[in-house]
Design a protein around this motif. Structure first.
Motif, mmCIF file in Angstrom:
data_model
loop_
_atom_site.group_PDB
_atom_site.id
_atom_site.type_symbol
_atom_site.label_atom_id
_atom_site.label_comp_id
_atom_site.label_asym_id
_atom_site.label_seq_id
_atom_site.Cartn_x
_atom_site.Cartn_y
_atom_site.Cartn_z
ATOM 1 N N GLY A 1 10.499 17.738 -10.130
ATOM 2 C CA GLY A 1 10.238 16.310 -10.261
ATOM 3 C C GLY A 1 10.462 15.555 -8.964
ATOM 4 O O GLY A 1 9.684 14.661 -8.606
ATOM 5 N N ILE A 2 11.513 15.928 -8.228
ATOM 6 C CA ILE A 2 11.757 15.286 -6.928
ATOM 7 C C ILE A 2 10.593 15.552 -5.991
ATOM 8 O O ILE A 2 10.117 14.651 -5.281
ATOM 9 N N GLY A 3 10.124 16.803 -5.970
ATOM 10 C CA GLY A 3 8.995 17.134 -5.107
ATOM 11 C C GLY A 3 7.753 16.340 -5.452
ATOM 12 O O GLY A 3 7.013 15.886 -4.554
ATOM 13 N N LEU A 4 7.500 16.133 -6.730
ATOM 14 C CA LEU A 4 6.339 15.337 -7.144
ATOM 15 C C LEU A 4 6.483 13.893 -6.673
ATOM 16 O O LEU A 4 5.509 13.273 -6.234
ATOM 17 N N ALA A 5 7.697 13.355 -6.766
ATOM 18 C CA ALA A 5 7.921 11.984 -6.301
ATOM 19 C C ALA A 5 7.697 11.869 -4.799
ATOM 20 O O ALA A 5 7.067 10.915 -4.317
ATOM 21 N N LEU A 6 8.192 12.847 -4.045
ATOM 22 C CA LEU A 6 8.050 12.796 -2.589
ATOM 23 C C LEU A 6 6.598 12.928 -2.157
ATOM 24 O O LEU A 6 6.203 12.422 -1.097
ATOM 25 N N SER A 7 5.782 13.593 -2.969
ATOM 26 C CA SER A 7 4.376 13.781 -2.604
ATOM 27 C C SER A 7 3.469 12.694 -3.165
ATOM 28 O O SER A 7 2.251 12.726 -2.935
ATOM 29 N N THR A 8 4.054 11.738 -3.904
ATOM 30 C CA THR A 8 3.239 10.667 -4.487
ATOM 31 C C THR A 8 3.790 9.288 -4.161
ATOM 32 O O THR A 8 3.782 8.388 -4.995
ATOM 33 N N GLY A 9 4.282 9.138 -2.932
ATOM 34 C CA GLY A 9 4.662 7.811 -2.469
ATOM 35 C C GLY A 9 6.128 7.565 -2.271
ATOM 36 O O GLY A 9 6.517 6.484 -1.826
ATOM 37 N N LYS A 10 6.993 8.528 -2.627
ATOM 38 C CA LYS A 10 8.441 8.358 -2.475
ATOM 39 C C LYS A 10 8.925 7.094 -3.200
ATOM 40 O O LYS A 10 8.751 6.975 -4.399
ATOM 41 N N GLN A 11 9.488 6.128 -2.483
ATOM 42 C CA GLN A 11 10.029 4.928 -3.125
ATOM 43 C C GLN A 11 8.945 4.015 -3.685
ATOM 44 O O GLN A 11 9.198 3.253 -4.610
ATOM 45 N N GLN A 12 7.758 4.068 -3.108
ATOM 46 C CA GLN A 12 6.651 3.239 -3.555
ATOM 47 C C GLN A 12 5.577 4.135 -4.155
ATOM 48 O O GLN A 12 4.758 4.696 -3.432
ATOM 49 N N PRO A 13 5.573 4.320 -5.473
ATOM 50 C CA PRO A 13 4.602 5.234 -6.077
ATOM 51 C C PRO A 13 3.171 4.823 -5.775
ATOM 52 O O PRO A 13 2.853 3.626 -5.703
ATOM 53 N N LEU A 14 2.338 5.823 -5.579
ATOM 54 C CA LEU A 14 0.928 5.562 -5.317
ATOM 55 C C LEU A 14 0.296 4.841 -6.496
ATOM 56 O O LEU A 14 0.725 4.980 -7.635
ATOM 57 N N GLN A 15 -0.752 4.094 -6.209
ATOM 58 C CA GLN A 15 -1.479 3.380 -7.242
ATOM 59 C C GLN A 15 -2.981 3.523 -6.991
ATOM 60 O O GLN A 15 -3.400 3.948 -5.929
#
Length: 422
Positions: A84-98
Motif C-alpha cells: 500500500g505504501i508503494g502504491l501511494a508513493l507511485s500515485t502522487g505521495k502526499q497529493q494523490p493523482l487526479q
C-alpha cells in the motif's frame, strides 16, 4: 502538438529522459525512500523464515518456535502494508493523482497486478508446502484501485471502518461458503486450472483461503494512508513508531484479556470438543486452517492469520513500527554517508524475482532428504545470503530484476497517454 504548459512540459521531458536512461534499472536511491525498500527486504526474509523453519515444535502441544512467535503473520502483513505504501508513493505521495493521471496510474497498476497474478498462478503448480501470496497480492492491487485518489484523512477513516466490519462480515459469510457443494475453498495454492471454477477460486481468494482478501484490504488501505504522509519529514517516522507500538500492544493486550480473563479460550476449547487440542499454541502462532465457526469468541482472538479486528490491528501496528524504524535508519544512513542498508534495500526492490526463486528452491527440496551436511538453518541462510548479495549488487548497479522489469513494463504500458493533437 502544442505544449500544455511550461511546468507540464518540463515534467514530461524529465520523464522521457528518465525512461531513456533508466531502461531496465531501478530509480536512484535519492528518487525513492531507501528505508521502504529495506523494510520490504526484511519482510521477504521474515516470510522465508516461516517457509523454511518450523513454526511449531514436533510435540503433542505444538509448542511455538521462536520463528513462529516472531514472524508468523507479521512478515506477510508487513509485506502487504508496504504494498500500500508503494502504491501511494507511485500515485502522487502526499497529493494523490487526479483526473487523467489517476486513471492512467490505475491502468498501469492493473496491468502490473495481472503480471503478478500470472506469476502466482504459474507458481501455484509447484509441489511445495507454502501458502503462496502472489495471486492474493494481485487481487488486492485490483481491489484498492478505487481508493487511490483518496487523501490520508479519508483513507484512515475507510481503513478504520474496514478493520472493524470486514472480520465480522467474513465470520458470517465464511460458513456459507464452506458448506456449499462443492465447498468454495481450494485447499491448495491458486493455479491456472482453477480459472475453470471461478466461484471456488473467488471464494478462496476473498474468504476461505490463507490470505483472505476481504480482510487483507485493510493492510493496503493502512499502507496507502502511511504513504500519503510526509515520510521524509523527521517527525513522521517517530509518529509511526509511537502509534504503531501503542496499537500493536493494546490490540494484543485486549485480546489476552478477553481470551484468558473473560473466558474466551475456554469457550472455544469447548466448541472444539477435544480437550487435548493445542488451541493455546495455535492462538500464538497461526489460526489458518482452523475452522473458526460456531462461536463469536473467535473474533476476540489476535492470533496470526485469524483475520480478526485485533489481529489486523496488531500486525498493522507492528508493520508501522518497522516502517518507522527503517525510515529513521534510512535518514541515519544518508547522514553518515555509508549505505549499510544497500543489501537489504536491494533485496526489497527485487522481491518478486527473489520470492519466485525462493519458492522454486523450496519446491526442489520438498519431500527430498537434505543433501549430506546440510541443515534447515543452512538452507535458509544460503538463500538469505544469496538474496542479500545479489540484492546489493543489483541496487549498486541500479538494475531491475527480471520479473520486476516485466511488471514495470506492464505498468508503463498502462500509464502511457498518447499526446493529444490540437
Amino acid at each position: 502538438m502544442t505544449p500544455r504548459g511550461t511546468a507540464s512540459s518540463a515534467r514530461t521531458a524529465r520523464g522521457r529522459a528518465g525512461s531513456r536512461t533508466g531502461a531496465g534499472k531501478t530509480g536512484s536511491p535519492g528518487a525513492r525512500l531507501s528505508g521502504i525498500d529495506a523494510a520490504r527486504g526484511l519482510a521477504l526474509l521474515g516470510m522465508m523464515a516461516t517457509h523454511v523453519f518450523p513454526t511449531f515444535e514436533s510435540n503433542a502441544q505444538l509448542s511455538p518456535t521462536w520463528v513462529g512467535l516472531v514472524f508468523s503473520g507479521r512478515a506477510s502483513a508487513l509485506f502487504a502494508v508496504l504494498a500500500g505504501i508503494g502504491l501511494a508513493l507511485s500515485t502522487g505521495k502526499q497529493q494523490p493523482l487526479q483526473g487523467p493521471q489517476l486513471w492512467a496510474a490505475r491502468r498501469g497498476i492493473a496491468l502490473r497486478a495481472l503480471v503478478i497474478g500470472a506469476v502466482g498462478l504459474s507458481l501455484g503448480g509447484l509441489e511445495v508446502n507454502i501458502a503462496i501470496i502472489l495471486v492474493h497480492y494481485a487481487v488486492l492491487f485490483l481491489c484498492v484501485l478505487p481508493f487511490l485518489g483518496l487523501d490520508v484523512k479519508h483513507l484512515l477513516v475507510l481503513a478504520a471502518g474496514w478493520v472493524l466490519v470486514s472480520p465480522a462480515l467474513a465470520f458470517l459469510l465464511r460458513p456459507w461458503l464452506l458448506v456449499a457443494q462443492p465447498p468454495l475453498q481450494l485447499g491448495h495454492n491458486p493455479k491456472w486450472e482453477d480459472l475453470s471454477t471461478p466461484d471456488v477460486l473467488l471464494g478462496d481468494l476473498f474468504l476461505t483461503g490463507y490470505y483472505p482478501v476481504l480482510q487483507w484490504i485493510t493492510y493496503l488501505l493502512i499502507g496507502l494512508a502511511i504513504g500519503r504522509l510526509a515520510l521524509t519529514a523527521a517527525a513522521v517516522p517517530v509518529l509511526l513508531v509511537a502509534v504503531g507500538t501503542a496499537v500493536a500492544v493494546l490490540a494484543k493486550w485486549f485480546s489476552v484479556v478477553m481470551m484468558e480473563d473473560w473466558g474466551g479460550r475456554a469457550a472455544l476449547q469447548e466448541t472444539l470438543l477435544d480437550p487435548s487440542y493445542p488451541l493455546e499454541s495455535l492462538l500464538q502462532v497461526n489460526l489458518a486452517g482452523v475452522d473458526q465457526t460456531g462461536s463469536a469468541w473467535w473474533l476476540a482472538s489476535s492470533a496470526p492469520h485469524s483475520g480478526t479486528t485485533l489481529d489486523l490491528l496488531h500486525t498493522s501496528g507492528v508493520a508501522a513500527v518497522v516502517v518507522g524504524v527503517f525510515l529513521l535508519l534510512g535518514r541515519l544512513v544518508q547522514r553518515i554517508g555509508l549505505d549499510v542498508l544497500l543489501p537489504l534495500r536491494g533485496a526489497g526492490a527485487l522481491t518478486l524475482s527473489f520470492y519466485t526463486a525462493h519458492l522454486c528452491v523450496m519446491a526442489a527440496l520438498y519431500g527430498q532428504p537434505l543433501p549430506s551436511g546440510w541443515t534447515v538453518e543452512g538452507v535458509y541462510w544460503a538463500q538469505a545470503v544469496a538474496i542479500l548479495v545479489l540484492g546489493g549488487i543489483f541496487a549498486a548497479l541500479a538494475w531491475r530484476g527480471p520479473l520486476e522489469w516485466v511488471a514495470h513494463a506492464a505498468n508503463q504500458l498502462g500509464r502511457y497517454q498518447p499526446a493529444r493533437i490540437r
